[in-house]
Design a protein around this motif. Structure first.
Motif, PDB file in Angstrom:
ATOM      1  N   LYS A  56      56.373  81.410  48.188  1.00 65.53           N
ATOM      2  CA  LYS A  56      55.090  81.868  47.847  1.00 65.53           C
ATOM      3  C   LYS A  56      54.073  81.054  48.396  1.00 65.53           C
ATOM      4  O   LYS A  56      54.260  79.828  48.726  1.00 65.53           O
ATOM      5  CB  LYS A  56      54.908  81.679  46.206  1.00 65.53           C
ATOM      6  CG  LYS A  56      55.763  82.813  45.325  1.00 65.53           C
ATOM      7  CD  LYS A  56      55.208  82.978  43.897  1.00 65.53           C
ATOM      8  CE  LYS A  56      56.045  83.636  43.123  1.00 65.53           C
ATOM      9  NZ  LYS A  56      56.270  85.034  43.495  1.00 65.53           N
ATOM     10  N   GLY A  57      53.029  81.859  48.994  1.00 62.31           N
ATOM     11  CA  GLY A  57      52.018  80.959  49.652  1.00 62.31           C
ATOM     12  C   GLY A  57      51.066  80.166  48.830  1.00 62.31           C
ATOM     13  O   GLY A  57      51.048  80.310  47.761  1.00 62.31           O
ATOM     14  N   SER A  58      49.896  79.342  49.526  1.00 62.04           N
ATOM     15  CA  SER A  58      49.341  78.717  48.688  1.00 62.04           C
ATOM     16  C   SER A  58      48.067  78.556  49.367  1.00 62.04           C
ATOM     17  O   SER A  58      48.034  78.833  50.628  1.00 62.04           O
ATOM     18  CB  SER A  58      49.649  77.156  48.436  1.00 62.04           C
ATOM     19  OG  SER A  58      50.114  76.461  49.601  1.00 62.04           O
ATOM     20  N   ASN A  66      49.194  84.018  46.672  1.00 58.85           N
ATOM     21  CA  ASN A  66      49.831  83.360  45.440  1.00 58.85           C
ATOM     22  C   ASN A  66      50.837  84.123  44.926  1.00 58.85           C
ATOM     23  O   ASN A  66      51.900  83.338  44.506  1.00 58.85           O
ATOM     24  CB  ASN A  66      48.736  82.618  44.557  1.00 58.85           C
ATOM     25  CG  ASN A  66      47.596  81.958  44.989  1.00 58.85           C
ATOM     26  OD1 ASN A  66      47.941  81.308  45.986  1.00 58.85           O
ATOM     27  ND2 ASN A  66      46.574  81.985  44.466  1.00 58.85           N
ATOM     28  N   LYS A  67      50.690  85.378  44.681  1.00 63.79           N
ATOM     29  CA  LYS A  67      51.742  86.389  44.112  1.00 63.79           C
ATOM     30  C   LYS A  67      52.773  86.795  45.118  1.00 63.79           C
ATOM     31  O   LYS A  67      54.007  86.876  44.594  1.00 63.79           O
ATOM     32  CB  LYS A  67      51.079  87.593  43.824  1.00 63.79           C
ATOM     33  CG  LYS A  67      50.168  87.250  42.392  1.00 63.79           C
ATOM     34  CD  LYS A  67      49.460  88.505  42.006  1.00 63.79           C
ATOM     35  CE  LYS A  67      50.015  89.936  42.470  1.00 63.79           C
ATOM     36  NZ  LYS A  67      49.360  90.964  41.776  1.00 63.79           N
ATOM     37  N   THR A  68      52.469  86.837  46.356  1.00 60.26           N
ATOM     38  CA  THR A  68      53.544  87.468  47.245  1.00 60.26           C
ATOM     39  C   THR A  68      54.253  86.113  48.042  1.00 60.26           C
ATOM     40  O   THR A  68      53.587  85.177  48.093  1.00 60.26           O
ATOM     41  CB  THR A  68      53.021  88.271  48.484  1.00 60.26           C
ATOM     42  OG1 THR A  68      52.150  87.401  49.015  1.00 60.26           O
ATOM     43  CG2 THR A  68      52.350  89.347  47.666  1.00 60.26           C
ATOM     44  N   SER A  69      55.592  86.499  48.313  1.00 63.01           N
ATOM     45  CA  SER A  69      56.651  85.530  49.065  1.00 63.01           C
ATOM     46  C   SER A  69      56.417  85.818  50.652  1.00 63.01           C
ATOM     47  O   SER A  69      57.433  86.360  51.089  1.00 63.01           O
ATOM     48  CB  SER A  69      57.879  85.495  48.543  1.00 63.01           C
ATOM     49  OG  SER A  69      58.175  85.159  47.246  1.00 63.01           O
ATOM     50  N   SER A  70      55.253  85.543  51.067  1.00 54.06           N
ATOM     51  CA  SER A  70      55.147  85.880  52.494  1.00 54.06           C
ATOM     52  C   SER A  70      55.136  84.656  53.524  1.00 54.06           C
ATOM     53  O   SER A  70      55.268  84.599  54.594  1.00 54.06           O
ATOM     54  CB  SER A  70      53.858  86.537  52.888  1.00 54.06           C
ATOM     55  OG  SER A  70      52.889  85.750  52.395  1.00 54.06           O
ATOM     56  N   GLN A  86      52.506  79.946  57.196  1.00 52.55           N
ATOM     57  CA  GLN A  86      51.821  80.998  56.276  1.00 52.55           C
ATOM     58  C   GLN A  86      50.532  81.269  57.109  1.00 52.55           C
ATOM     59  O   GLN A  86      49.483  81.037  56.553  1.00 52.55           O
ATOM     60  CB  GLN A  86      51.607  80.358  55.000  1.00 52.55           C
ATOM     61  CG  GLN A  86      50.803  81.442  54.021  1.00 52.55           C
ATOM     62  CD  GLN A  86      50.228  80.737  52.992  1.00 52.55           C
ATOM     63  OE1 GLN A  86      50.572  79.252  52.757  1.00 52.55           O
ATOM     64  NE2 GLN A  86      49.197  81.142  52.137  1.00 52.55           N
ATOM     65  N   HIS A  87      50.707  81.757  58.362  1.00 55.58           N
ATOM     66  CA  HIS A  87      49.417  82.080  59.030  1.00 55.58           C
ATOM     67  C   HIS A  87      48.602  83.417  58.551  1.00 55.58           C
ATOM     68  O   HIS A  87      47.451  83.566  58.703  1.00 55.58           O
ATOM     69  CB  HIS A  87      49.629  82.122  60.466  1.00 55.58           C
ATOM     70  CG  HIS A  87      49.790  80.803  61.145  1.00 55.58           C
ATOM     71  ND1 HIS A  87      48.687  79.839  61.539  1.00 55.58           N
ATOM     72  CD2 HIS A  87      50.923  79.925  61.506  1.00 55.58           C
ATOM     73  CE1 HIS A  87      49.399  78.576  61.883  1.00 55.58           C
ATOM     74  NE2 HIS A  87      50.499  78.804  61.806  1.00 55.58           N
ATOM     75  N   THR A  88      49.534  84.174  58.268  1.00 56.57           N
ATOM     76  CA  THR A  88      48.916  85.585  57.850  1.00 56.57           C
ATOM     77  C   THR A  88      49.677  86.067  56.557  1.00 56.57           C
ATOM     78  O   THR A  88      50.304  85.450  56.064  1.00 56.57           O
ATOM     79  CB  THR A  88      49.282  86.512  58.840  1.00 56.57           C
ATOM     80  OG1 THR A  88      50.671  86.945  58.740  1.00 56.57           O
ATOM     81  CG2 THR A  88      49.143  86.202  60.366  1.00 56.57           C
ATOM     82  N   ARG A  89      49.008  87.166  55.967  1.00 59.30           N
ATOM     83  CA  ARG A  89      49.590  87.636  54.728  1.00 59.30           C
ATOM     84  C   ARG A  89      50.892  88.463  55.149  1.00 59.30           C
ATOM     85  O   ARG A  89      51.558  88.893  53.880  1.00 59.30           O
ATOM     86  CB  ARG A  89      48.674  88.690  54.167  1.00 59.30           C
ATOM     87  CG  ARG A  89      47.688  87.540  53.208  1.00 59.30           C
ATOM     88  CD  ARG A  89      46.339  88.672  52.906  1.00 59.30           C
ATOM     89  NE  ARG A  89      46.507  89.868  52.660  1.00 59.30           N
ATOM     90  CZ  ARG A  89      45.769  90.716  51.882  1.00 59.30           C
ATOM     91  NH1 ARG A  89      44.820  90.090  51.410  1.00 59.30           N
ATOM     92  NH2 ARG A  89      46.053  91.808  51.758  1.00 59.30           N
ATOM     93  N   SER A  90      51.127  88.786  56.511  1.00 58.45           N
ATOM     94  CA  SER A  90      52.380  89.447  56.629  1.00 58.45           C
ATOM     95  C   SER A  90      53.712  88.860  56.738  1.00 58.45           C
ATOM     96  O   SER A  90      53.681  87.852  57.603  1.00 58.45           O
ATOM     97  CB  SER A  90      52.104  90.277  57.844  1.00 58.45           C
ATOM     98  OG  SER A  90      53.335  90.972  58.534  1.00 58.45           O
TER      99      SER A  90
END
Length: 163
Positions: A56-58, A66-70, A86-90
């Motif tokens: 999960k990002g931060s 915070n909700k997705t495991s990207s 964790q540069h993008t949401r994808s």
């Protein structure tokens, strides 16, 4: 002047002394032949040398981050190098970026100063120091001129007094 045409392409190569120009659609890109060629980009690390985890990002980006495991965490098994991206949401874009960064880091460990990352960093450092030197030279010249001729206000006052 030597002109060559590539079959089926609208490119022309023009050779002038020690530079090679590539003409395409009215634009000419000149690359000096004496300029040092950049090392090739590093090859991707084989999948058998990696372990991959999605976290999960931060940080900024709000609830969606915070909700997705990207976020992607890669571990290079031979070196023990761990990298979190964790540069993008994808997730797919983060996987690609993480693999590129890991390949660059592994190459840096293996080749040292001859790696692409080191060469690019050295080039940027040289350009930055050149710009700083140029700026210092410019302001030193301005200070010398100010000391020699005076400021613009002082010159204006002298002109008014002379009238």
């Amino acid at each position: 002047m030597l002109r060559k045409s590539i079959s089926g392409c609208s490119k022309q190569f023009l050779e002038h002394g020690n530079t090679v120009q590539i003409a395409k659609r009215g634009f000419v890109a000149t690359t000096p032949s004496w300029k040092k060629k950049m090392p090739d980009r590093p090859a991707f690390v084989p999948e058998s040398h990696l372990t991959e985890a999605f976290l999960k990002g931060s940080g900024p980006g709000g609830q969606k981050i915070n909700k997705t495991s990207s976020a992607v965490q890669l571990k290079h098994l031979p070196t023990g190098l761990v990298l979190k991206v964790q540069h993008t949401r994808s997730r797919s874009q983060n996987r690609k970026i993480a693999r590129e960064m890991l390949a660059e880091r592994v190459e840096l460990l293996q080749k040292g100063k001859e790696s692409r990352v080191a060469v690019v960093g050295e080039t940027k450092r040289k350009k930055k120091s050149s710009a700083v030197k140029k700026s210092k030279r410019k302001y030193r010249m301005l200070e010398e001129d100010k000391a020699k001729y005076g400021t613009a206000e002082e010159l204006a006052e002298e002109d008014e007094e002379g009238k």
